[in-house]
Design a protein around this motif. Structure first.
Motif, short mmCIF file in Angstrom:
data_model
loop_
_atom_site.label_atom_id
_atom_site.label_comp_id
_atom_site.label_asym_id
_atom_site.label_seq_id
_atom_site.Cartn_x
_atom_site.Cartn_y
_atom_site.Cartn_z
N LEU A 450 0.82 -1.21 -0.11
CA LEU A 450 0.03 0.09 -0.06
C LEU A 450 0.86 1.40 0.00
CD1 LEU A 450 -2.52 -1.31 2.63
CD2 LEU A 450 -3.15 -0.78 0.32
N VAL A 451 0.61 2.21 -0.98
CA VAL A 451 1.52 3.32 -1.15
C VAL A 451 0.66 4.57 -1.27
CG1 VAL A 451 3.33 2.01 -2.12
CG2 VAL A 451 1.51 2.83 -3.67
N PRO A 452 1.16 5.78 -1.16
CA PRO A 452 0.65 7.03 -1.41
C PRO A 452 0.42 7.27 -3.06
CG PRO A 452 2.55 7.43 -0.28
CD PRO A 452 2.37 6.30 -0.47
N ASP A 453 -0.43 8.10 -3.37
CA ASP A 453 -0.28 8.46 -4.91
C ASP A 453 0.94 8.60 -5.51
OD1 ASP A 453 -3.04 8.02 -4.40
OD2 ASP A 453 -3.58 10.20 -5.20
N ASP A 454 1.83 9.48 -4.67
CA ASP A 454 3.18 10.02 -5.50
C ASP A 454 4.25 8.84 -5.59
OD1 ASP A 454 3.38 10.02 -2.83
OD2 ASP A 454 4.62 11.78 -2.52
N LEU A 455 3.91 7.54 -4.78
CA LEU A 455 4.88 6.58 -5.02
C LEU A 455 4.13 5.51 -5.70
CD1 LEU A 455 6.33 6.17 -1.16
CD2 LEU A 455 7.32 7.30 -3.27
N TYR A 456 3.02 5.52 -6.08
CA TYR A 456 2.21 4.43 -6.85
C TYR A 456 3.13 4.06 -8.20
CZ TYR A 456 -1.47 2.00 -9.33
OH TYR A 456 -2.12 0.74 -10.06
N GLY A 457 3.28 2.84 -8.58
CA GLY A 457 3.83 2.60 -9.81
C GLY A 457 5.36 2.28 -9.73
N GLN A 458 6.01 2.67 -8.54
CA GLN A 458 7.47 2.97 -8.52
C GLN A 458 8.04 1.48 -8.08
OE1 GLN A 458 9.05 6.30 -6.72
NE2 GLN A 458 7.37 7.63 -7.54
N GLY A 459 7.06 0.44 -7.79
CA GLY A 459 7.81 -0.81 -7.53
C GLY A 459 8.89 -0.49 -6.04
N ASP A 460 10.09 -1.29 -6.38
CA ASP A 460 11.21 -1.37 -5.20
C ASP A 460 11.33 0.20 -4.91
OD1 ASP A 460 12.22 -3.90 -4.32
OD2 ASP A 460 12.62 -4.26 -6.48
N LYS A 461 11.48 1.18 -5.67
CA LYS A 461 11.76 2.41 -5.22
C LYS A 461 10.72 3.06 -4.34
CE LYS A 461 14.04 3.71 -9.82
NZ LYS A 461 13.71 4.42 -10.99
N ALA A 462 9.52 2.29 -4.30
CA ALA A 462 8.68 2.97 -3.02
C ALA A 462 9.00 2.48 -1.82
CB ALA A 462 7.25 2.52 -3.39
N LEU A 463 9.69 1.34 -1.81
CA LEU A 463 10.38 1.02 -0.33
C LEU A 463 11.26 2.19 0.50
CD1 LEU A 463 11.04 -2.54 -1.20
CD2 LEU A 463 8.90 -1.76 -0.08
N PRO A 464 11.03 2.10 1.82
CA PRO A 464 11.91 3.08 2.31
C PRO A 464 13.33 2.96 2.19
CG PRO A 464 10.19 2.06 3.86
CD PRO A 464 10.15 1.36 2.42
N LYS A 465 14.02 3.80 2.07
CA LYS A 465 15.73 3.74 1.82
C LYS A 465 16.51 4.52 3.15
CE LYS A 465 15.32 1.81 -2.26
NZ LYS A 465 13.69 1.52 -2.39
#
Length: 465
Positions: A450-465
């Motif tokens: 589950l992600v917010p709109d601005d991280l939608y579709g980013q796959g691995d890039k949406a995960l915390p870094k």
């Protein structure tokens, strides 16, 4: 005399050189061991403190394909056939520590609520860990976390509770990559859920910081801790967003059927008799009384005939959508029981005809799911007062659960993900703030987050870094 002393000295020198020569291989060996130990420490430290690789965390196997029929025990295994409702049967199996019996019920029975299934899986994960069944403990925690992600019924607070329990259990079981991925998902919710108020968000972020610290991910632990402090110190309160109420088509009252009622009572009596007969058998693998099995087999076949006639007659003529939904739910639940019998997941082969062809029963079950969810989609499209797009997303999430659990072989997950993407785009353009169900894919493996709109579709890039 002088010559004699020199000769003696040279002999001593040769003896000393010979001794050093013998020591040289040992010294080189010890030095090599030290170098290897230092290298191991360096590389071990690198792998310990670097970002944890979660590539294996996406592996998934349907729960119904993980039931070990040989591990089922007689004491509570027949409860679902004796008329005991699913929630009570689950409680009984857990109370008796009949772990595989409980797992089979959670794997096959679609009548349990998502919250009850998640709670049961979390308990099972802990019980399996105590029994040193690490593989089953891991799969139970993983299933609980996935269901928490997919379920349209759960609040984000309940999701966080499930994630944190699952992550802690997986860490204890040594499945740290999966624990890390689940903690990452919790971090996303703690940061971005629009349903959290300031104090709740700060508390959840602090808990996530503790979870990362436990997993040895110091950088994200510090990051989450600072975010918790920042949120707690804010002077403004977050805008209140109501918790989403999942769309669920109303189920009406089932039309009466004396034939089905009579057949069901006969089956319940036969199952109770067999349950009594096998209660004291030791071990559980001992042969069951053939007469009692035959009696239950005949009762199940008769009930199946009565139910098939009932569904074939009532579903086409049902005009009330709520009654139609009730009939289709009832058929899905019956076929779930029938499929479990066919696969020997009550401990023994009870109905030979079904055991010889479980695939045809799986197909019938898939057809029943397809019909039920198809009607649910139709009702979602005209949902009021709910947003039809939101209602449709809820139905698609139910479809994904039925597919992932191995219940519905008539729907393709790839097609469902495409359908989910379409409705999500509609929601992002018209709906109130919410977390979006998205996919994370590596190679041929896919999971959900589950992600917010601005991280939608980013796959691995949406995960915390």
């Amino acid at each position: 005399m002088t010559v004699s002393q020199g000769s003696s000295s040279r002999r001593r020198g040769r003896r000393q050189n010979t001794g050093l020569g013998r020591l040289a291989p040992i010294l080189f060996f010890l030095f090599g061991c030290i170098l290897i130990a230092l290298a191991a420490a360096v590389f071990g430290g690198y792998f310990l403190f670097r970002t944890v690789d979660t590539s294996d965390a996406l592996t998934w196997k349907a729960p119904i394909d993980q039931v070990d029929n040989r591990a089922l025990v007689n004491e509570t295994v027949l409860l679902p056939l004796t008329g005991v409702n699913s929630a009570d049967a689950l409680s009984a199996t857990l109370d008796k520590a009949n772990l595989e019996n409980a797992y089979a019920l959670l794997a096959y029975d679609p009548s349990l609520s998502d919250a009850a299934r998640i709670g049961g899986l979390l308990q099972l994960g802990a019980h399996y860990a105590k029994a040193n069944n690490i593989a089953k403990s891991t799969s139970s925690f993983q299933a609980a976390a996935l269901l928490a992600t997919l379920s349209p019924e759960l609040s984000d607070q309940a999701r966080m509770d499930a994630y944190q329990q699952a992550s802690a259990g997986l860490h204890t079981a040594g499945a740290n990559s999966l624990a890390r991925l689940i903690t990452d998902q919790g971090y996303l919710i703690a940061q971005f859920s629009p349903t959290f108020q300031r104090d709740a968000r700060a508390r959840r972020l602090n808990q996530i910081a503790d979870d990362y610290a436990t997993l040895g991910v110091g950088s994200l632990s510090a990051q989450a801790r600072q975010k918790s402090l920042d949120v707690a110190g804010a002077t403004t309160q977050d805008q209140a967003i109501p918790t989403h109420v999942a769309f669920s088509p109303a189920a009406g009252k089932l039309p009466a059927s004396p034939q089905v009622d009579a057949a069901m009572q006969t089956r319940i009596a036969a199952a109770k008799q067999l349950s009594d007969d096998i209660a004291d058998l030791t071990p559980s693998s001992a042969a069951w009384p053939s007469d009692s099995i035959s009696q239950l087999s005949d009762a199940l076949l008769a009930e199946d005939d009565a139910r098939q006639a009932y569904y074939n007659n009532q579903i086409p003529q049902a005009k009330d959508p709520a009654v139609q939904i009730a009939l289709m739910h009832d058929r899905v639940n019956w076929l779930a029981l029938k499929y479990r019998v066919a696969r020997g997941a009550f401990g023994k082969n009870i109905v030979d005809d079904w055991s010889q062809d479980p695939t045809s029963i799986a197909n019938a079950w898939g057809d029943a799911w397809f019909d039920l969810l198809g009607v649910s989609e139709q009702q979602a499209a005209t949902a009021k007062p709910q947003n039809p797009n939101q209602a449709m997303e809820d139905v698609v999430r139910d479809e994904l659960i039925a597919t992932r659990w191995g219940w519905n072989n008539r729907m393709n997950e790839t097609d469902l993900i495409g359908k989910l993407g379409d409705v999500t785009q509609q929601l992002m353009s018209t709906s109130t703030p919410a977390l979006r169900l998205d996919t994370l894919t590596r190679g041929s493996k896919t999971t959900f987050l589950l992600v917010p709109d601005d991280l939608y579709g980013q796959g691995d890039k949406a995960l915390p870094k």
